[in-house]
Scaffold this motif. Structure first.
Motif, mmCIF file in Angstrom:
data_model
loop_
_atom_site.group_PDB
_atom_site.id
_atom_site.type_symbol
_atom_site.label_atom_id
_atom_site.label_comp_id
_atom_site.label_asym_id
_atom_site.label_seq_id
_atom_site.Cartn_x
_atom_site.Cartn_y
_atom_site.Cartn_z
ATOM 1 N N GLU A 176 0.852 -1.183 0.000
ATOM 2 C CA GLU A 176 0.000 0.000 0.000
ATOM 3 C C GLU A 176 0.893 1.239 0.000
ATOM 4 O OE1 GLU A 176 -4.067 -1.171 2.214
ATOM 5 O OE2 GLU A 176 -2.343 -1.017 3.546
ATOM 6 N N ARG A 177 0.643 2.114 -0.969
ATOM 7 C CA ARG A 177 1.453 3.333 -1.095
ATOM 8 C C ARG A 177 0.558 4.567 -1.076
ATOM 9 N NH1 ARG A 177 4.099 -0.004 -5.015
ATOM 10 N NH2 ARG A 177 6.309 -0.389 -4.527
ATOM 11 N N GLU A 203 -0.386 8.267 -2.337
ATOM 12 C CA GLU A 203 -0.248 8.997 -3.597
ATOM 13 C C GLU A 203 -1.060 10.288 -3.515
ATOM 14 O OE1 GLU A 203 1.788 8.307 -5.894
ATOM 15 O OE2 GLU A 203 2.295 6.197 -5.503
ATOM 16 N N ASP A 253 -2.842 3.558 -2.900
ATOM 17 C CA ASP A 253 -2.849 2.593 -3.997
ATOM 18 C C ASP A 253 -2.367 1.241 -3.479
ATOM 19 O OD1 ASP A 253 -3.693 4.566 -5.657
ATOM 20 O OD2 ASP A 253 -1.840 4.725 -6.826
ATOM 21 N N THR A 254 -3.110 0.180 -3.794
ATOM 22 C CA THR A 254 -2.764 -1.168 -3.338
ATOM 23 C C THR A 254 -2.323 -2.023 -4.517
ATOM 24 O OG1 THR A 254 -4.341 -1.038 -1.509
ATOM 25 C CG2 THR A 254 -3.582 -3.234 -2.148
ATOM 26 N N THR A 255 -1.157 -2.634 -4.373
ATOM 27 C CA THR A 255 -0.592 -3.516 -5.394
ATOM 28 C C THR A 255 -0.363 -4.899 -4.796
ATOM 29 O OG1 THR A 255 0.574 -1.648 -6.403
ATOM 30 C CG2 THR A 255 1.311 -3.844 -7.024
ATOM 31 N N MET A 294 1.691 -8.411 -5.159
ATOM 32 C CA MET A 294 2.914 -8.891 -5.778
ATOM 33 C C MET A 294 3.133 -10.351 -5.384
ATOM 34 S SD MET A 294 5.455 -5.593 -5.381
ATOM 35 C CE MET A 294 6.253 -5.943 -6.961
ATOM 36 N N GLY A 323 4.374 -7.737 -10.055
ATOM 37 C CA GLY A 323 3.020 -7.270 -9.831
ATOM 38 C C GLY A 323 1.999 -8.242 -10.372
ATOM 39 N N ALA A 333 -4.468 -5.578 -11.346
ATOM 40 C CA ALA A 333 -4.502 -4.124 -11.441
ATOM 41 C C ALA A 333 -4.316 -3.472 -10.081
ATOM 42 C CB ALA A 333 -5.832 -3.675 -12.047
ATOM 43 N N ILE A 334 -3.780 -2.267 -10.100
ATOM 44 C CA ILE A 334 -3.646 -1.476 -8.882
ATOM 45 C C ILE A 334 -5.022 -0.929 -8.505
ATOM 46 C CG2 ILE A 334 -2.608 0.579 -7.859
ATOM 47 C CD1 ILE A 334 -0.237 0.189 -9.747
ATOM 48 N N THR A 335 -5.358 -1.047 -7.241
ATOM 49 C CA THR A 335 -6.645 -0.501 -6.770
ATOM 50 C C THR A 335 -6.377 0.752 -5.933
ATOM 51 O OG1 THR A 335 -6.636 -1.909 -4.790
ATOM 52 C CG2 THR A 335 -7.707 -2.775 -6.758
ATOM 53 N N ARG A 336 -7.310 1.670 -5.966
ATOM 54 C CA ARG A 336 -7.134 2.956 -5.284
ATOM 55 C C ARG A 336 -8.330 3.249 -4.386
ATOM 56 N NH1 ARG A 336 -5.021 8.323 -8.260
ATOM 57 N NH2 ARG A 336 -3.085 7.204 -7.762
#
Length: 210
Positions: free
Chosen positions: A168-169, A171, A184-186, A188, A197, A200-203
């Motif tokens: 989780e980052r 932004e 944003d959650t990725t 991996m 990865g 898709a990245i979720t926001r």
């Protein structure tokens, strides 16, 4: 004479029975050593269990100390989760924000995902993720997770669930570093040599301070 011998035999049998019962009572009330060793606390953990590694008193090579775009190899040792440089011309503050565990490589043993924080004397507050796995009984850094300066890619959370690393980052569109607008959650996964990865990245909206 035969009757006397039979009577003596009965008395001896009664005495032996009494001795046996008394001996059994005595044994039952003694502290006898266990014939089967009971596991000591933590004995279920393997000798190479990464949960036994004290990452709050550990040496790191953080990416915030860069040389030509690569980690310089300089090592910092944290004590109780923090490190502070005593050199006025080279101020460094480094610390551990979180440590999470889970089986990321699929070998049945946990890895550790560590989130670190670094400040070099300016306003930047940089975070980074480091993933460790046990190799030959020692923790080995197998991957770094890029972070950033607070709202610009700073790590909001790092965890391992169902064999996936959840990153989780923070932004923002164009706001100040202090105030992220999104998280944003990725997902991996470990492909045997590196993290890749997945999906898709979720926001979602970042929580706002009240």
């Amino acid at each position: 004479m035969a009757r006397s011998k039979r009577g003596s035999g009965k008395r001896i049998a009664v005495v032996m029975l009494a001795i046996g019962l008394a001996g059994g009572w005595w044994l039952a009330h003694q502290e006898m050593p266990d014939l089967i060793k009971k596991p000591s606390p933590g004995a279920h953990q393997a000798e190479g269990d990464i949960r036994r590694v004290d990452f709050r008193n550990f040496s790191y090579t953080p990416a915030c100390l860069m040389a030509d775009g690569e980690p310089s190899g300089a090592s910092l040792t944290v004590h109780n989760g923090t490190y502070r440089s005593e050199q006025e011309d080279n101020p460094i503050q480094f610390g551990i924000l979180s440590i999470q565990y889970g089986d990321l490589t699929g070998d049945g043993h946990d890895e550790a995902a560590v989130v670190t924080h670094c400040n070099l004397g300016g306003t930047g507050q940089f975070t980074e993720g480091m993933v460790y796995s046990m190799q030959a009984g020692k923790p080995l850094l197998i991957s770094r997770v890029e972070g950033g300066d607070r709202a610009y890619g700073g790590i909001a959370g790092l965890s391992i669930t169902d064999g996936r690393l959840i990153v989780e980052r923070f932004e923002t569109d164009d706001g100040p570093s202090c105030c992220p607008m999104y998280i944003d959650t990725t997902l991996m996964r470990w492909d045997g040599t590196q993290l890749k990865g997945e999906g898709a990245i979720t926001r979602r909206a970042a929580p706002t301070e009240k």
